[in-house]
Design a protein around this motif. Structure first.
Motif, mmCIF file in Angstrom:
data_model
loop_
_atom_site.group_PDB
_atom_site.id
_atom_site.type_symbol
_atom_site.label_atom_id
_atom_site.label_comp_id
_atom_site.label_asym_id
_atom_site.label_seq_id
_atom_site.Cartn_x
_atom_site.Cartn_y
_atom_site.Cartn_z
ATOM 1 N N GLN A 98 -14.639 37.925 24.503
ATOM 2 C CA GLN A 98 -14.300 36.867 24.656
ATOM 3 C C GLN A 98 -13.619 36.543 26.338
ATOM 4 O O GLN A 98 -13.808 35.638 26.997
ATOM 5 N N VAL A 154 -14.246 31.475 35.064
ATOM 6 C CA VAL A 154 -13.100 31.616 35.613
ATOM 7 C C VAL A 154 -13.059 32.591 36.899
ATOM 8 O O VAL A 154 -13.411 33.694 36.942
ATOM 9 N N VAL A 174 -12.354 25.490 30.941
ATOM 10 C CA VAL A 174 -11.054 26.553 31.043
ATOM 11 C C VAL A 174 -11.254 26.934 32.655
ATOM 12 O O VAL A 174 -10.076 26.827 33.045
ATOM 13 N N ALA A 175 -12.591 27.372 33.184
ATOM 14 C CA ALA A 175 -12.212 27.438 34.574
ATOM 15 C C ALA A 175 -11.909 26.273 35.344
ATOM 16 O O ALA A 175 -11.152 26.328 36.246
ATOM 17 N N LEU A 178 -15.097 34.421 29.408
ATOM 18 C CA LEU A 178 -14.198 33.331 30.343
ATOM 19 C C LEU A 178 -14.551 33.927 31.862
ATOM 20 O O LEU A 178 -14.601 32.915 32.580
ATOM 21 N N LYS A 179 -14.423 35.170 32.240
ATOM 22 C CA LYS A 179 -14.730 35.720 33.513
ATOM 23 C C LYS A 179 -16.030 35.284 34.068
ATOM 24 O O LYS A 179 -16.238 35.260 35.389
ATOM 25 N N VAL A 206 -14.317 27.180 22.205
ATOM 26 C CA VAL A 206 -14.228 27.158 23.853
ATOM 27 C C VAL A 206 -15.395 26.749 24.771
ATOM 28 O O VAL A 206 -16.368 27.542 24.252
ATOM 29 N N HIS A 211 -7.209 38.278 22.634
ATOM 30 C CA HIS A 211 -8.574 37.999 22.966
ATOM 31 C C HIS A 211 -9.454 39.514 22.754
ATOM 32 O O HIS A 211 -9.060 40.479 23.284
ATOM 33 N N PRO A 226 -16.256 27.903 28.237
ATOM 34 C CA PRO A 226 -15.400 28.406 29.523
ATOM 35 C C PRO A 226 -15.536 27.873 30.760
ATOM 36 O O PRO A 226 -14.566 27.826 31.546
ATOM 37 N N VAL A 230 -4.838 35.997 28.880
ATOM 38 C CA VAL A 230 -5.205 35.600 27.611
ATOM 39 C C VAL A 230 -4.372 36.339 26.656
ATOM 40 O O VAL A 230 -3.267 37.118 26.906
#
Length: 310
Positions: free
Chosen positions: A157, A165, A132-133, A161-162, A127, A153, A129, A150
């Protein structure tokens, strides 16, 4: 049916979700019967994934073809789908291109203009991120996806992402059943290294979810461990079934409803994902949302499932 506002959204959601992953070979009448049973039971939330069925998007297409929902009917329900698993490998793909391609495929199959909730379906070891964002931002801006989350996760993880995102990650779909409840049981055996139950295998995902207002969506709530099938009526789980059946008699409920009640008795924000295609069984599971087990009853199931209370 017990409902709550999904944290980070304006959605009012039911405690029980209808998981429609096994409907590809069902007739229009059978799909409609399952849908009608859900709506009559207070379930207006339907869980999909791009990989359900063969070829890709087959179950989503079957759902749309069988129901032929009007725009007004579509607005009454919550549709959740998942992306990220590539069957051909199999492998995982959270790239910008794959996420957008998957969402467009789901939208076309479901014959809808938007997805209420999109989940990343199991972690992608590769990934990026930022990708993804960018995908989430473009999907939201285009009105194609309204909320994000998700599945399966870990806290780390999710934090990764945060970092990139912008949208709230509102849910994490995790396996949870009385026979698969390590995320609950580990804490009870904390600081007892000689006991297997004390080992942290999920890195504290349940406490993390509560701290960060993420709803836990419990999948496979009736699955026994080690590929032994369902634990209900399974002779390999006599003590657990005895306790569940006794409570079912006390509450005038089906055993499936007692299991759903056990999961929903936990004070974390939880939903039960009911993957059945049997309308009567779906009604029985949904009825469990209106049962509030006492602490002694909840712990009786917990102990009968093999967990210790030190």
């Amino acid at each position: 049916m017990k409902t709550f506002t999904l944290p980070g959204t304006s959605l009012t959601v039911p405690a029980v979700v209808s998981g429609v992953m096994r409907i590809q070979d069902k007739s229009d009448a059978e799909v409609r019967a399952l849908y009608d049973a859900a709506r009559e039971s207070g379930i207006d939330f339907f869980d999909h994934a791009d990989i359900y069925g063969d070829p890709m998007f087959a179950c989503e297409a079957r759902f749309a073809e069988a129901l032929r929902l009007s725009a007004a009917e579509r607005a009454e329900i919550t549709i959740q789908t998942k992306a990220g698993i590539v069957k051909e490998g199999p492998y995982f793909d959270f790239s910008y291109e794959h996420i957008l391609e998957s969402v467009d495929g789901s939208l076309a199959a479901l014959k809808t203009d938007y997805i209420d909730i999109l989940l990343l379906h199991r972690p992608d070891a590769l990934v990026e991120p930022e990708e993804v964002a960018r995908a989430f931002t473009d999907l939201e801006a285009a009105g194609k996806v309204r909320n994000f989350g998700v599945s399966n996760h870990t806290p780390g993880q999710i934090e990764l992402l945060k970092k990139f995102v912008k949208q709230p990650l509102v849910a994490n779909q995790l396996q949870l059943a009385p026979t698969h409840a390590g995320m609950i049981a580990q804490g009870a055996a904390m600081n007892m290294p000689a006991i297997d139950q004390s080992i942290t295998r999920d890195l504290g995902i349940l406490d993390y979810s509560r701290l960060h207002d993420m709803t836990v969506q419990a999948w496979s709530p009736f699955q026994a461990p080690s590929k032994k099938g369902m634990f209900l009526s399974n002779p390999e789980f006599p003590e657990l079934n005895a306790v569940i059946n006794d409570l079912a008699g006390s509450y005038g409920a089906a055993p499936e409803g007692i299991v759903a009640a056990w999961i929903l008795r936990h004070p974390a924000s939880m939903q039960v994902v009911a993957g059945t295609t049997n309308p009567d069984r779906l009604r029985a599971i949904a009825a469990g949302a209106d049962i509030t087990l006492t602490r002694p009853e909840w712990y009786a199931i917990y102990r009968a499932a093999g967990y210790i209370v030190p």
